[in-house]
Enzyme design. Structure first.
Site, PDB file in Angstrom:
ATOM      1  N   CYS A  29       0.828  -1.215   0.000  1.00 28.52           N
ATOM      2  CA  CYS A  29       0.000   0.000   0.000  1.00 28.52           C
ATOM      3  C   CYS A  29       0.863   1.267   0.000  1.00 28.52           C
ATOM      4  O   CYS A  29       1.606   1.511   0.957  1.00 28.52           O
ATOM      5  CB  CYS A  29      -0.914  -0.044   1.225  1.00 28.52           C
ATOM      6  SG  CYS A  29      -1.737   1.487   1.638  1.00 28.52           S
ATOM      7  N   CYS A  32       0.182   3.709   2.835  1.00 31.17           N
ATOM      8  CA  CYS A  32       0.659   3.096   4.083  1.00 31.17           C
ATOM      9  C   CYS A  32       2.156   3.345   4.262  1.00 31.17           C
ATOM     10  O   CYS A  32       2.621   3.594   5.378  1.00 31.17           O
ATOM     11  CB  CYS A  32       0.391   1.597   4.096  1.00 31.17           C
ATOM     12  SG  CYS A  32      -1.350   1.149   4.030  1.00 31.17           S
TER      13      CYS A  32
END
Length: 103
Positions: A29, A32
């Site tokens: 991600c 992230c």
């Protein structure tokens, strides 16, 4: 220090531990990864315990806390989830999120 948590140590690390910020993330991600840099930066001086939880490795925890998008940050107090935030936020906003939700 940031602690990686999973199904086997989640309860121990979050319950009866005062304030704990858990970063729900995935290695693939992009947002992230950006959030991880902010988390790493605040961990040095944070007044709360900080943990990370890989949703791909700990799916039951992600389901329990209804993590539907990542990154998701959940602030716990003695095991009870008291505040949730989704998506990337800069350092100042993250610090405000933590302080505003400490009761």
């Amino acid at each position: 220090m940031i602690k990686e948590i999973n199904e086997s140590n989640f309860e121990k690390e979050v319950t009866n531990a005062g304030y704990v910020l858990v970063d729900f993330y995935a290695t693939w991600c992009g947002p992230c990864k950006m959030m991880s840099l902010v988390i790493d930066e605040i961990a040095k001086d944070s007044t709360v315990k900080i943990c990370k939880c890989d949703v791909d490795k700990a799916q039951s925890i992600a389901l329990r806390y209804q993590v539907s998008s990542i990154p998701t940050l959940i602030l716990f107090k003695n095991g009870e989830d008291i505040a949730t935030s989704q998506g990337y936020m800069p350092k100042e906003k993250l610090l405000e999120f933590i302080e505003a939700n400490k009761k």
